[in-house]
Design a protein around this motif. Sequence first.
Motif, PDB file in Angstrom:
ATOM      1  N   LEU A 287       0.852  -1.185   0.000  1.00  0.00           N
ATOM      2  CA  LEU A 287       0.000   0.000   0.000  1.00  0.00           C
ATOM      3  C   LEU A 287       0.887   1.234   0.000  1.00  0.00           C
ATOM      4  O   LEU A 287       1.807   1.339   0.809  1.00  0.00           O
ATOM      5  N   GLN A 288       0.602   2.141  -0.933  1.00  0.00           N
ATOM      6  CA  GLN A 288       1.367   3.382  -0.994  1.00  0.00           C
ATOM      7  C   GLN A 288       0.407   4.542  -1.209  1.00  0.00           C
ATOM      8  O   GLN A 288      -0.424   4.518  -2.120  1.00  0.00           O
ATOM      9  N   VAL A 289       0.504   5.526  -0.335  1.00  0.00           N
ATOM     10  CA  VAL A 289      -0.341   6.713  -0.403  1.00  0.00           C
ATOM     11  C   VAL A 289       0.574   7.918  -0.522  1.00  0.00           C
ATOM     12  O   VAL A 289       1.529   8.052   0.251  1.00  0.00           O
TER      13      VAL A 289
ATOM     14  N   LEU B 288      -2.243  12.443  -0.264  1.00  0.00           N
ATOM     15  CA  LEU B 288      -3.699  12.289  -0.381  1.00  0.00           C
ATOM     16  C   LEU B 288      -4.426  13.469   0.246  1.00  0.00           C
ATOM     17  O   LEU B 288      -4.139  13.871   1.372  1.00  0.00           O
TER      18      LEU B 288
ATOM     19  N   LEU C 136     -10.044   7.964   5.706  1.00  0.00           N
ATOM     20  CA  LEU C 136      -8.791   7.471   5.139  1.00  0.00           C
ATOM     21  C   LEU C 136      -8.955   6.024   4.684  1.00  0.00           C
ATOM     22  O   LEU C 136      -8.603   5.678   3.548  1.00  0.00           O
ATOM     23  N   LEU C 137      -9.495   5.182   5.537  1.00  0.00           N
ATOM     24  CA  LEU C 137      -9.641   3.767   5.183  1.00  0.00           C
ATOM     25  C   LEU C 137     -10.593   3.583   4.005  1.00  0.00           C
ATOM     26  O   LEU C 137     -10.340   2.763   3.123  1.00  0.00           O
TER      27      LEU C 137
ATOM     28  N   LEU D 242      -8.745   4.449   0.873  1.00  0.00           N
ATOM     29  CA  LEU D 242      -7.815   3.391   0.480  1.00  0.00           C
ATOM     30  C   LEU D 242      -8.514   2.291  -0.304  1.00  0.00           C
ATOM     31  O   LEU D 242      -7.911   1.639  -1.149  1.00  0.00           O
TER      32      LEU D 242
ATOM     33  N   ARG E 154     -11.967  12.720  -3.296  1.00  0.00           N
ATOM     34  CA  ARG E 154     -10.510  12.857  -3.331  1.00  0.00           C
ATOM     35  C   ARG E 154     -10.187  14.060  -4.198  1.00  0.00           C
ATOM     36  O   ARG E 154     -10.667  14.181  -5.319  1.00  0.00           O
TER      37      ARG E 154
ATOM     38  N   ILE F 157      -3.201   6.729  -4.633  1.00  0.00           N
ATOM     39  CA  ILE F 157      -3.300   5.563  -3.757  1.00  0.00           C
ATOM     40  C   ILE F 157      -3.044   4.326  -4.609  1.00  0.00           C
ATOM     41  O   ILE F 157      -3.744   4.100  -5.607  1.00  0.00           O
TER      42      ILE F 157
ATOM     43  N   CYS G 250      -2.701   0.199  -4.169  1.00  0.00           N
ATOM     44  CA  CYS G 250      -2.907  -0.949  -3.286  1.00  0.00           C
ATOM     45  C   CYS G 250      -2.724  -2.224  -4.109  1.00  0.00           C
ATOM     46  O   CYS G 250      -3.441  -2.420  -5.107  1.00  0.00           O
TER      47      CYS G 250
ATOM     48  N   HIS H 214      -7.261   5.211  -7.093  1.00  0.00           N
ATOM     49  CA  HIS H 214      -7.887   6.475  -7.494  1.00  0.00           C
ATOM     50  C   HIS H 214      -8.328   6.488  -8.956  1.00  0.00           C
ATOM     51  O   HIS H 214      -9.159   7.302  -9.338  1.00  0.00           O
TER      52      HIS H 214
ATOM     53  N   CYS I 195      -8.100  -7.316   0.021  1.00  0.00           N
ATOM     54  CA  CYS I 195      -8.283  -6.402   1.146  1.00  0.00           C
ATOM     55  C   CYS I 195      -9.382  -6.926   2.063  1.00  0.00           C
ATOM     56  O   CYS I 195     -10.179  -7.759   1.667  1.00  0.00           O
TER      57      CYS I 195
END
Length: 166
Positions: free
Chosen positions: A6-8, A11, A48-49, A52, A62, A67, A69, A75, A90
């Motif tokens: 996971l990389q954000v 955001l 936030l969750l 994601l 947004r 984002i 995942c 996004h 997930c």
Amino acid sequence: MTSPVLQVAKLGVDDAAGNPVLAGISFSLYADEVLAVVGCSGAGKSSLLRALLGELAPGIRRVAGEIFCCGCAVHDADVERLRLLRAQQCAWLGQDPAQELVPTQRVEQLLLGFVPKTPEALSDAVTLLHAMGLPADDTFLHRYPHQLSGGQRRRVASILVLLKRP
């Protein structure tokens, strides 16, 4: 080096009036790492969750950032890709985990409804029941959610998430 699961990056999420709910959130999470998201009520933890998972509440949008995942650009993903991501990679356990339980299904049906019906899956479920301090006997497995205590319902809901191996 492995890629993050996971990389954000930077955001930003606003409410319907254009007020920031989240601003400049950035982090990376690798396999087998844990991230705790803490804050007071209304701080934006659930937003936030939901972001994601590509599932913001109505009126929330947004406005900045990216984002990723499991290799998916959340996004930019279409509905089908998001559905597959949520179903296969997930897991979500809400603030009231007991709400995740189907009231007409017995514990055994709940536990085996999320995994292939194999002896290994049943063994994993029994192992998790024991690890969570719950019995794995027929009496417990044949109970409905309303026949469990609140703590037992929360633990069964947690097991459902863990069985998916998100």
